[in-house]
Structure formats: C-alpha cells, structure tokens
Design an enzyme around this catalytic site. Structure first.
Site, PDB file in Angstrom:
ATOM      1  N   HIS A  91      -9.921   0.309   0.357  1.00  8.53           N
ATOM      2  CA  HIS A  91     -10.175  -0.492   1.717  1.00  8.53           C
ATOM      3  C   HIS A  91     -11.788  -0.924   1.536  1.00  8.53           C
ATOM      4  CE1 HIS A  91      -6.423   1.334   3.094  1.00  8.53           C
ATOM      5  NE2 HIS A  91      -6.310   0.018   3.983  1.00  8.53           N
ATOM      6  N   GLU A 129       0.764  -1.214  -0.025  1.00  5.46           N
ATOM      7  CA  GLU A 129      -0.080  -0.172   0.088  1.00  5.46           C
ATOM      8  C   GLU A 129       0.886   1.168   0.037  1.00  5.46           C
ATOM      9  OE1 GLU A 129      -2.710  -0.280   3.173  1.00  5.46           O
ATOM     10  OE2 GLU A 129      -3.631  -1.866   2.356  1.00  5.46           O
TER      11      GLU A 129
END
Length: 237
Positions: free
Chosen positions: A169, A136
């Site tokens: 997410h 990420e």
C-alpha cells in the site's frame, strides 16, 4: 507452490507497475487530464488483471466446491458481516497505538490521495470497492498466507502476509493499520476456509470508508478522526 500462483503474483505486480507507463501515455500523448488518465488506466488494467487472476484461480474454485469441510453460505455471510466490524475495530485500535504511542498523525495520506481522485472522477471508486478487495485477498490471503499456513503455523504466515500486504500500500507511516487489517482478513479466511469471506468483508469495509469520506475534505476527516480517538481513549482511561 503451484505454477498458476506465480502467474497470479506476476499479473498483480505487472498491473501495479503498468501505471508507470500507461498513465503517462494517456496523459502526455493522448491528451487526457491527469486524474482521468489515472482513473482510466487503473480501472482498465485492474479489470483485465482481475479477469486473468480469476481465470487462473478456477481450479481452486472448482476444488473448493467439492470439499467436505467447506463453510455453508450462511456461515460465510455471517462472518463476512462480522469481519467488517472486526476490521474497523482493529483499524481503530492500530490508529490509537500509532497516535498515542508513536506520535503518528491521524489520517492516511494514501487514502486521502485516492479519495481526491475519486471525488474528481467517481469511476475510480471501482478500484478500492471492487478490484482491490478481489485481487488483494487472492494474492495476500489465498496465495501468500495460504501457502505459508500449509507449511508453517498461523503466526508466521499471518505475520509475513500482513507485512507484505501493508508494504504494497506504500503507506509505511501507517503500516500498523494495514497490518491489523491483514490479520483480521487472514482470520476470516481460516475460520470459514473460503476466500470469499475476506473478499466480501474487504469490499464492505472499503465501501464504508469511501462513502464516509467522499463528501468530506481532508481537514474534516482529520478532525473527526481526532475526536473519535479522543472519545475512545477517554473510555480506556
């Protein structure tokens, strides 16, 4: 944007989507339990993806070692530690705003689901503690934020990269919480000029969250969050 960055993005997206095929194969065809299928495929796919992404990033890592303005190891360590507290503080403020202004209940369903899987299959902990922070931060800070920061200002770069970070997410109710974390990690990247800093801070923060929630039920966690927010809110009034 360098071609290798597009390959990094494609690798990350393909890894996320691969669960749609890989998990059913392990669960339906090979007879694994649902939780085991999710765990095995997630760890396997992200192990491969992390190796590929780091390999693609090798030219950047070699270039970083020769830069005159690179941060010292001591500075990276200090800002990595400070970054954990900054991220937790920003996350707490964002949660307070969500609850007290927008009326959003405390507790992230996304986090709850991940922790439920981790309790049944501890190997899954590798995903939030190791693989997620590495992939990420490289995607959202090094590639997306970094490339935009070169062409535009910090504000626009952090706005776009943090929104994309939150969107990936898939927990849009708590978008502000993920956005606040993205801002902190982008700040750490700019401050030290090293992607290692937000990676380490992200790892440490996720480790803290995982360890603090591993032994508690969803109801226990919600109750503690509500009590903490009451204390913090009372301190401001």
């Amino acid at each position: 944007m360098p071609k290798r960055y597009w390959y990094i993005i494609i690798t990350y997206v393909a890894t996320q989507l691969s669960a749609l095929v890989g998990v059913p194969v392990l669960y339906g065809l090979l007879g694994f339990g649902e939780t085991d299928a999710i765990t095995i495929w997630s760890v396997l796919s992200f192990t491969i993806a992390t190796i590929i992404i780091l390999r693609l990033l090798k030219p950047d890592m070699m270039e970083a070692q020769t830069r005159e303005d690179r941060s010292s190891s001591g500075k990276i360590v200090l800002w990595s530690i400070a970054g954990v507290f900054l991220a937790l503080f920003a996350q707490g403020i964002a949660a307070l705003i969500e609850t007290n202004i927008f009326g959003i209940p405390t507790g992230s369903e996304n986090t709850m689901q991940l922790m439920n899987i981790a309790r049944e299959s501890p190997l899954f902990i590798l995903l939030p503690v190791v693989f997620a922070p590495i992939t990420e931060e490289i995607i959202f800070r090094k590639v997306i934020f970094g490339q935009m920061y070169k062409r535009f200002n910090f504000l626009l770069a952090v706005l776009v990269s943090s929104l994309v970070f939150g969107a990936f997410h898939f927990d849009f109710t708590h978008m502000l919480v993920y956005f606040s974390m993205g801002v902190v990690f982008a700040f750490l990247y700019v401050k030290t000029k090293s992607i290692i800093t937000p990676i380490v801070a992200h790892m440490a923060m996720n480790s803290f969250v995982v360890l603090s929630q591993y032994f508690y039920t969803e109801e226990d966690i919600r109750r503690m969050q509500e009590q903490l927010q009451t204390i913090v809110t009372g301190g401001f009034l």
